[in-house]
Motif scaffolding. Structure first.
Motif, short mmCIF file in Angstrom:
data_model
loop_
_atom_site.label_atom_id
_atom_site.label_comp_id
_atom_site.label_asym_id
_atom_site.label_seq_id
_atom_site.Cartn_x
_atom_site.Cartn_y
_atom_site.Cartn_z
N LEU A 88 44.64 34.16 54.09
CA LEU A 88 45.09 34.01 52.70
C LEU A 88 45.09 32.54 52.29
N LYS A 89 45.53 31.67 53.18
CA LYS A 89 45.56 30.24 52.88
C LYS A 89 44.16 29.67 52.66
N ASP A 90 43.16 30.36 53.20
CA ASP A 90 41.78 29.91 53.03
C ASP A 90 41.08 30.65 51.89
N GLY A 91 41.84 31.46 51.14
CA GLY A 91 41.27 32.13 49.97
C GLY A 91 40.64 33.46 50.25
N PHE A 92 40.87 34.05 51.44
CA PHE A 92 40.34 35.37 51.76
C PHE A 92 41.41 36.42 51.46
N ALA A 93 41.12 37.27 50.48
CA ALA A 93 42.11 38.22 50.00
C ALA A 93 42.28 39.41 50.94
N LYS A 94 43.46 40.02 50.86
CA LYS A 94 43.71 41.27 51.57
C LYS A 94 43.02 42.42 50.85
N THR A 95 43.09 43.59 51.44
CA THR A 95 42.45 44.76 50.86
C THR A 95 42.99 45.06 49.45
N ARG A 96 42.09 45.40 48.54
CA ARG A 96 42.46 45.77 47.18
C ARG A 96 42.30 47.27 46.97
N GLY A 97 41.69 47.95 47.93
CA GLY A 97 41.53 49.40 47.83
C GLY A 97 40.19 49.79 47.22
N VAL A 98 39.82 51.05 47.49
CA VAL A 98 38.60 51.62 46.93
C VAL A 98 38.99 52.54 45.78
N ASP A 99 38.63 52.16 44.58
CA ASP A 99 38.96 52.97 43.40
C ASP A 99 37.84 52.83 42.38
N ARG A 100 38.11 53.26 41.16
CA ARG A 100 37.08 53.25 40.12
C ARG A 100 36.62 51.84 39.76
N THR A 101 37.43 50.85 40.07
CA THR A 101 37.07 49.47 39.71
C THR A 101 36.08 48.83 40.68
N LEU A 102 35.85 49.48 41.83
CA LEU A 102 35.01 48.86 42.86
C LEU A 102 33.61 48.58 42.35
N PHE A 103 33.04 49.52 41.62
CA PHE A 103 31.68 49.34 41.10
C PHE A 103 31.61 48.10 40.22
N LYS A 104 32.61 47.93 39.35
CA LYS A 104 32.64 46.77 38.47
C LYS A 104 32.88 45.49 39.25
N LYS B 98 32.75 27.05 38.03
CA LYS B 98 33.92 26.18 38.16
C LYS B 98 34.18 25.38 36.88
N LYS B 99 33.10 24.97 36.24
CA LYS B 99 33.24 24.23 34.99
C LYS B 99 33.91 25.07 33.91
N LYS B 100 33.77 26.38 34.01
CA LYS B 100 34.39 27.29 33.05
C LYS B 100 35.83 27.63 33.43
N GLY B 101 36.31 27.05 34.53
CA GLY B 101 37.69 27.27 34.95
C GLY B 101 37.90 28.50 35.80
N ILE B 102 36.82 29.08 36.33
CA ILE B 102 36.93 30.27 37.18
C ILE B 102 37.01 29.82 38.63
N ASP B 103 38.14 30.10 39.28
CA ASP B 103 38.37 29.67 40.66
C ASP B 103 39.00 30.83 41.42
N PHE B 104 38.19 31.58 42.15
CA PHE B 104 38.68 32.76 42.84
C PHE B 104 39.61 32.41 44.00
N ARG B 105 39.38 31.28 44.64
CA ARG B 105 40.25 30.90 45.74
C ARG B 105 41.67 30.64 45.23
N ARG B 106 41.77 29.90 44.14
CA ARG B 106 43.08 29.63 43.57
C ARG B 106 43.76 30.93 43.15
N LYS B 107 42.98 31.87 42.62
CA LYS B 107 43.53 33.14 42.19
C LYS B 107 44.14 33.91 43.36
N VAL B 108 43.44 33.92 44.49
CA VAL B 108 43.96 34.60 45.68
C VAL B 108 45.26 33.96 46.14
N LEU B 109 45.30 32.63 46.15
CA LEU B 109 46.51 31.93 46.57
C LEU B 109 47.68 32.22 45.63
#
Length: 501
Positions: free
Chosen positions: A240-256, A448-459
């Motif tokens: 988690l500290k390195d930005g690797f998320a835990k399981t989010r589950g398999v549901d209808r959103t997986l395709f998206k 990144k220039k658009k402000g999208i940072d997935f690592r920060r989001k996971v943290l």
């Protein structure tokens, strides 16, 4: 023990600032994850490589494999391999991997055994299809597990070890076939190539049963008896500290979550073009050796292993180098340039045999960098476990489908050993890949220039922040992809410390 720890620090196996507790944990992870995945992958490569070795050791004559029948048999394996790959990796995120993966290993072992007793080309096609279908879970499943346990600073080296298993399995199969051809030919009325499949099965099935006890699944779903409860939690926290998320589950959103992201499209194209280009270091190299009458069957098998040995050395160097340099694209780019040079030499063809050896072995060397593409993708998809697992399978399916088609069109057996069309194809793809390799880095920098940072989001989702993180010029996944850009801090701990003061 102190000497061992010092050596581990020198080669950067354990970072100097890693605590004693975490070192002990990573050692345990290495022991479980790498032993299970490498043994499983070894047996798969042993069984798959057996076909080429059997072909040059008597199968061709016994089963009348004239024309392009070897290509068709190889493609039939990939047809079976492609069908179940994506569903398998999605199912793997829900079922206990310690039972799921070994079960399929037993099945492909049994179909490998069946190959030893076939009597016709049509029977060979059926067996290769089911070997491929049952082997589906192995590579992509193990790749998902390997890339689910390690931080960015650890992934290159561990993937290098896992990647070395393929050429090691191919080398071992070559030596095994030489021994079977020499010592078992005619024993109990069976040809030497038939004994190869029997021996492979004898190795495969016990290894599958071992997996039941050692496969640890993924950190936040592990039930391994080898970890304490505290260690299981530490495994999750360090990721988690390195930005690797835990399981989010398999549901209808997986395709998206998969196809609503540019990453799957970019890596699908970049990886599959790159994987195509070192192809001549495999079957074309072997058939070129076989076309030279001065080489006996055992000599062909032994010389073919040189390219595999080059791949092993290169894989380890690329893995360690990518972790040391803190990027993946640089060694991949070096490999791409070497691939282009070697394919141009083989396209010219009318060169001394020494130059041909250099080109074939050089492609084996360049093969080492191909093992960095999946950990690179895993880092880019670190924010979503299920999407990462499915993406690994999707990208690999592209490679499988291409390997069903391209060898038949560009590398037909009848064109051996010249393969003019094949080398035109490989040279063209090698040139294209060099221009495409920077694309993932460029795309993420724009993100990144658009402000999208997935690592920060996971943290932030897990109550952590990056202290001292600079907002600009810090694109996760580029040449600073896993360099320490800031200290990970648990917000709750900060609040407690503030109250205490």
């Amino acid at each position: 023990m102190r000497i061992v720890n010092r050596f581990a620090e020198i080669i950067d196996w354990y970072p100097k600032d890693m605590s004693k507790e975490e070192r002990h944990l990573v050692f345990k992870i290495d022991w479980l994850v790498l032993s299970f995945t490498c043994i499983s992958y070894f047996t798969k490569n042993l069984d798959v490589s057996a076909l080429t070795n059997a072909y040059i050791s008597g199968m061709r004559e016994d089963l009348n494999l004239v024309g392009n029948r070897l290509n068709y048999a190889t493609s039939m394996y990939y047809v079976g391999y492609a069908i179940f790959q994506i569903p398998s990796n999605i199912v793997l995120t829900r079922l206990p991997a310690e039972y799921y993966l070994p079960a399929f290993e037993v099945l492909w072992g049994l179909f490998t055994l069946g190959t030893a007793f076939i009597t016709s080309y049509n029977q060979l096609l059926v067996m290769r299809f089911f070997v491929g279908f049952t082997a589906t879970a192995c590579w992509v499943g193990n790749m998902h597990i390997v890339n689910s346990w390690y931080t960015r600073q650890e992934l290159g080296k561990r993937n290098a070890i896992y990647g070395c298993v393929s050429p090691v399995g191919a080398m071992f199969a070559g030596y095994l076939q030489s021994a079977a051809y020499t010592n078992l030919r005619g024993v109990r009325g069976l040809a030497g190539w038939r004994w190869l499949f029997i021996i492979c099965t004898i190795i495969t099935i016990p290894c599958a049963l071992i997996g039941v006890f050692f496969c640890p699944n993924v950190p936040d779903r592990t039930r391994s008896r080898w970890f304490t409860e505290r260690e299981k939690q530490l495994c999750v926290d360090r990721l988690l500290k390195d930005g690797f998320a835990k399981t989010r589950g398999v549901d209808r959103t997986l395709f998206k979550r998969i196809f609503g992201n540019w990453r799957i499209y970019v890596f699908f194209v970049v990886a599959n073009i790159y994987w195509l280009t070192p192809y001549p270091s495999g079957l074309p190299y072997t058939l070129w050796l076989k076309s030279n009458p001065q080489y006996s069957v055992p000599m062909v098998n032994n010389l073919a292993t040189i390219a595999h040995g080059a791949t092993i050395a290169s894989t380890m160097v690329c893995g360690f180098y990518s972790d040391w340099r803190k990027n993946r694209w640089e060694p991949i780019c070096y490999g791409g340039v070497l691939i282009l040079v070697c394919n141009i030499l083989l396209l010219v063809w009318k060169i001394p045999d020494g130059a041909k050896f250099f080109a074939f072995i050089g492609l084996g060397v360049a093969n080492g960098a191909t093992n960095l593409l999946m950990p690179w993708l895993a880092e880019f998809m670190s924010h979503d476990l299920e999407a990462r697992s499915a993406s690994i399978a999707i990208v690999n399916v592209g490679w499988v489908v291409i390997n069903c088609i391209v060898p038949i069109i560009a590398w037909p057996t009848l064109s051996a050993p010249r393969y003019r069309g094949g080398y035109i194809w490989s040279t063209t793809m090698a040139a294209i890949q060099i221009f495409l390799l920077p694309l993932p880095v460029i795309m993420e920098r724009q993100e990144k220039k658009k402000g999208i940072d997935f690592r920060r989001k996971v943290l932030e989702e897990n109550g952590m922040v990056l202290a001292g993180l600079e907002e600009k010029g810090n694109a996760v996944g580029d040449d600073q992809s896993f360099e320490e850009s800031g200290k990970v801090v648990n917000e709750k701990e900060v609040q407690v410390n503030a109250i205490a003061v």
